[in-house]
Design a protein around this motif. Sequence first.
Motif, mmCIF file in Angstrom:
data_model
loop_
_atom_site.group_PDB
_atom_site.id
_atom_site.type_symbol
_atom_site.label_atom_id
_atom_site.label_comp_id
_atom_site.label_asym_id
_atom_site.label_seq_id
_atom_site.Cartn_x
_atom_site.Cartn_y
_atom_site.Cartn_z
ATOM 1 N N ASN A 211 62.182 63.028 140.779
ATOM 2 C CA ASN A 211 61.263 61.925 140.489
ATOM 3 C C ASN A 211 60.267 61.701 141.611
ATOM 4 O OD1 ASN A 211 62.202 61.393 137.956
ATOM 5 N ND2 ASN A 211 63.311 59.526 138.488
ATOM 6 N N SER A 212 60.719 61.841 142.845
ATOM 7 C CA SER A 212 59.822 61.612 143.983
ATOM 8 C C SER A 212 58.760 62.698 144.063
ATOM 9 C CB SER A 212 60.634 61.560 145.282
ATOM 10 O OG SER A 212 61.511 60.451 145.270
ATOM 11 N N PHE A 213 59.132 63.935 143.736
ATOM 12 C CA PHE A 213 58.144 65.013 143.764
ATOM 13 C C PHE A 213 57.076 64.805 142.702
ATOM 14 C CE2 PHE A 213 56.434 69.222 142.872
ATOM 15 C CZ PHE A 213 56.179 69.690 144.143
ATOM 16 N N LEU A 214 57.478 64.392 141.501
ATOM 17 C CA LEU A 214 56.501 64.128 140.447
ATOM 18 C C LEU A 214 55.599 62.957 140.817
ATOM 19 C CD1 LEU A 214 58.770 64.588 137.296
ATOM 20 C CD2 LEU A 214 57.111 66.203 138.235
ATOM 21 N N ALA A 215 56.175 61.934 141.442
ATOM 22 C CA ALA A 215 55.368 60.799 141.892
ATOM 23 C C ALA A 215 54.340 61.253 142.929
ATOM 24 C CB ALA A 215 56.262 59.710 142.473
ATOM 25 N N MET A 216 54.742 62.182 143.789
ATOM 26 C CA MET A 216 53.798 62.700 144.781
ATOM 27 C C MET A 216 52.672 63.485 144.120
ATOM 28 S SD MET A 216 55.900 63.784 148.227
ATOM 29 C CE MET A 216 57.085 64.863 147.436
ATOM 30 N N LYS A 217 52.964 64.227 143.048
ATOM 31 C CA LYS A 217 51.916 64.966 142.338
ATOM 32 C C LYS A 217 50.878 63.999 141.755
ATOM 33 C CE LYS A 217 52.380 68.669 139.864
ATOM 34 N NZ LYS A 217 52.776 69.656 138.827
ATOM 35 N N ILE A 218 51.381 62.911 141.139
ATOM 36 C CA ILE A 218 50.464 61.909 140.580
ATOM 37 C C ILE A 218 49.597 61.310 141.685
ATOM 38 C CG2 ILE A 218 50.340 59.640 139.474
ATOM 39 C CD1 ILE A 218 52.968 60.386 138.019
ATOM 40 N N ILE A 248 52.198 75.663 141.006
ATOM 41 C CA ILE A 248 51.894 74.234 141.001
ATOM 42 C C ILE A 248 52.183 73.624 139.644
ATOM 43 C CG2 ILE A 248 50.054 72.513 141.262
ATOM 44 C CD1 ILE A 248 48.753 74.450 143.290
ATOM 45 N N GLY A 249 51.613 74.211 138.582
ATOM 46 C CA GLY A 249 51.820 73.694 137.234
ATOM 47 C C GLY A 249 50.882 72.543 136.910
ATOM 48 N N ALA A 250 50.575 72.386 135.620
ATOM 49 C CA ALA A 250 49.561 71.422 135.198
ATOM 50 C C ALA A 250 50.096 70.013 134.958
ATOM 51 C CB ALA A 250 48.893 71.926 133.915
ATOM 52 N N LYS A 251 51.384 69.862 134.790
ATOM 53 C CA LYS A 251 51.924 68.548 134.445
ATOM 54 C C LYS A 251 51.835 67.582 135.624
ATOM 55 C CE LYS A 251 55.105 70.236 130.900
ATOM 56 N NZ LYS A 251 56.524 70.325 130.465
ATOM 57 N N PHE A 252 51.618 66.309 135.294
ATOM 58 C CA PHE A 252 51.529 65.221 136.271
ATOM 59 C C PHE A 252 50.315 65.377 137.198
ATOM 60 C CE2 PHE A 252 55.810 65.009 134.742
ATOM 61 C CZ PHE A 252 56.088 63.662 134.707
ATOM 62 N N LEU A 253 49.259 65.990 136.679
ATOM 63 C CA LEU A 253 48.015 66.099 137.436
ATOM 64 C C LEU A 253 46.869 65.416 136.699
ATOM 65 C CD1 LEU A 253 48.096 69.759 138.873
ATOM 66 C CD2 LEU A 253 48.437 67.608 140.112
ATOM 67 N N ASN A 254 47.182 64.336 136.002
ATOM 68 C CA ASN A 254 46.146 63.547 135.332
ATOM 69 C C ASN A 254 45.822 62.324 136.183
ATOM 70 O OD1 ASN A 254 46.031 65.208 132.961
ATOM 71 N ND2 ASN A 254 47.950 64.272 132.291
ATOM 72 N N CYS A 263 61.509 54.203 136.639
ATOM 73 C CA CYS A 263 62.121 55.241 137.479
ATOM 74 C C CYS A 263 61.360 55.520 138.770
ATOM 75 C CB CYS A 263 62.272 56.532 136.678
ATOM 76 S SG CYS A 263 63.462 56.412 135.328
ATOM 77 N N PHE A 264 60.110 55.965 138.657
ATOM 78 C CA PHE A 264 59.404 56.429 139.842
ATOM 79 C C PHE A 264 59.323 55.381 140.950
ATOM 80 C CE2 PHE A 264 56.717 60.076 137.810
ATOM 81 C CZ PHE A 264 57.883 60.693 137.422
ATOM 82 N N PRO A 265 58.947 54.124 140.640
ATOM 83 C CA PRO A 265 58.838 53.152 141.737
ATOM 84 C C PRO A 265 60.161 52.908 142.458
ATOM 85 C CG PRO A 265 57.623 52.387 139.825
ATOM 86 C CD PRO A 265 58.427 53.567 139.379
ATOM 87 N N LYS A 266 61.238 52.678 141.694
ATOM 88 C CA LYS A 266 62.506 52.359 142.353
ATOM 89 C C LYS A 266 63.156 53.589 142.977
ATOM 90 C CE LYS A 266 65.868 52.549 138.493
ATOM 91 N NZ LYS A 266 66.823 53.482 139.127
ATOM 92 N N ASP A 267 62.955 54.768 142.367
ATOM 93 C CA ASP A 267 63.606 55.969 142.897
ATOM 94 C C ASP A 267 62.924 56.472 144.172
ATOM 95 O OD1 ASP A 267 65.282 55.723 140.796
ATOM 96 O OD2 ASP A 267 64.610 57.497 139.707
ATOM 97 N N THR A 268 61.596 56.385 144.223
ATOM 98 C CA THR A 268 60.910 56.770 145.453
ATOM 99 C C THR A 268 61.270 55.813 146.587
ATOM 100 O OG1 THR A 268 58.963 55.585 144.609
ATOM 101 C CG2 THR A 268 58.957 57.982 144.412
ATOM 102 N N LEU A 269 61.334 54.523 146.260
ATOM 103 C CA LEU A 269 61.704 53.545 147.277
ATOM 104 C C LEU A 269 63.137 53.775 147.757
ATOM 105 C CD1 LEU A 269 61.042 51.024 148.908
ATOM 106 C CD2 LEU A 269 61.703 49.633 146.942
ATOM 107 N N ALA A 270 64.047 54.048 146.823
ATOM 108 C CA ALA A 270 65.443 54.285 147.197
ATOM 109 C C ALA A 270 65.575 55.549 148.052
ATOM 110 C CB ALA A 270 66.307 54.401 145.949
#
Length: 434
Positions: A211-218, A248-254, A263-270
Amino acid sequence: MRITMVGSGYVGLVSGACLADFGHTVTCVDSDSGKIEALNAGAIPIYEPGLDQLVADNARAGRLTFTTRLPAAVAAADVVFIAVGTPSRRGDGHADLTFVHAAAQEIARHIEGFTVVAIKSTVPVGTGDSVEQIMREANPSADAVVVSNPEFLREGAAIEDFKRPDRIVVGLEDERARDVMTEVYRPLYLNHSPLMFTGRRTAELIKYAGNSFLAMKITFINEMADLCERTGANVQDVARGIGLDNRIGAKFLNAGPGYGGSCFPKDTLALARIGHDHGAPQRLVETTLSVNENRKRAMAEKIIAAMGGAVGGKTIGILGLTFKPNTDDMREAPSLVIIEALQAAGARIRAFDPAGMDMARQQVEGITYAEDAYDVARGSDAVALVTEWNEFRGLDLALLRSLMAGNTLIDLRNVYRRKEAEAAGLRYFSIGRP
């Protein structure tokens, strides 16, 4: 197999219904009697496409039942899943394990025979160890094995994600659980879904790391969008150009107004807190958290700038309130920060969301809620597209403009093209495009 799902929220309900659809006998348990009564009456407490039919079909077939009576459900189970909430703990951002620990203690008291207890809740590294200890203290004679089985469900596509997963991760320390968990997910072999067995702590970390990696991509592509605006480049072409690199892949690059959700906010913080506690600071994750929060505020500033630097006394229409389409989830939604900032600047807000308005009413005051997208436009000086619901993708822009008091469209999801917006008489602003 006989499966008991402790917790009938988003993860528990979707997982329980899908496992029942595989042919298992599933009992979903929840302490909220109102929720259980609603489920038994056929009412689904969350918005998830296809879930109502899936629950109805399996309940009718007798494979899926709902109850508040945990003892009997646990005693009869081969596998007990823990799928209770782990919200951010107030004050320090750590995952609050109160519900997980309480469930573990209660489950231990009622286990009969060999039972696998699978933690599906998102939990910090080492939680499986503490759950095992709690269960041992609550019932030393219980023959139970604790495994980690994190979920990777996207809101709005959860059923598809469960039935056709990229991978199924099971973390275990006792090999007796391997055959049991293999049997739970055996129906997915036809979809060639890889079942990945790891150590328990590794499985717990995989969830946070993913989740943290996807949040970083965004967050990365959002910063690229800012650079594109200042250099005259096009962020959509940049995203496509790097996304075609299969490393790299195209997903989460919008590019957009920032990530939100459960998920992303609480999981990155945790994860940031976990790293700090173990003397291994997660600097990229910490920066991601900061940049994402600033991003939401910057979107309000972008709307104000599009209005000439002031919105006092102006009516701003907001299309989309939820953090993403196909959900009613308002948790950490960018719209909340954007609306608050616009109201603080003196703007009046008209808003519409296909599924999220009931949730929004509980969190935001002073909004006029509209009947549809065109009703949002009626009398608005500007309209901002915040969530890219499908019904906002093909609007009649000329009709939208005719209903507005002003002529400004701020597209925070890059749904439209400048030429078509300007042809409809709109002043058009987007993200990361010249």
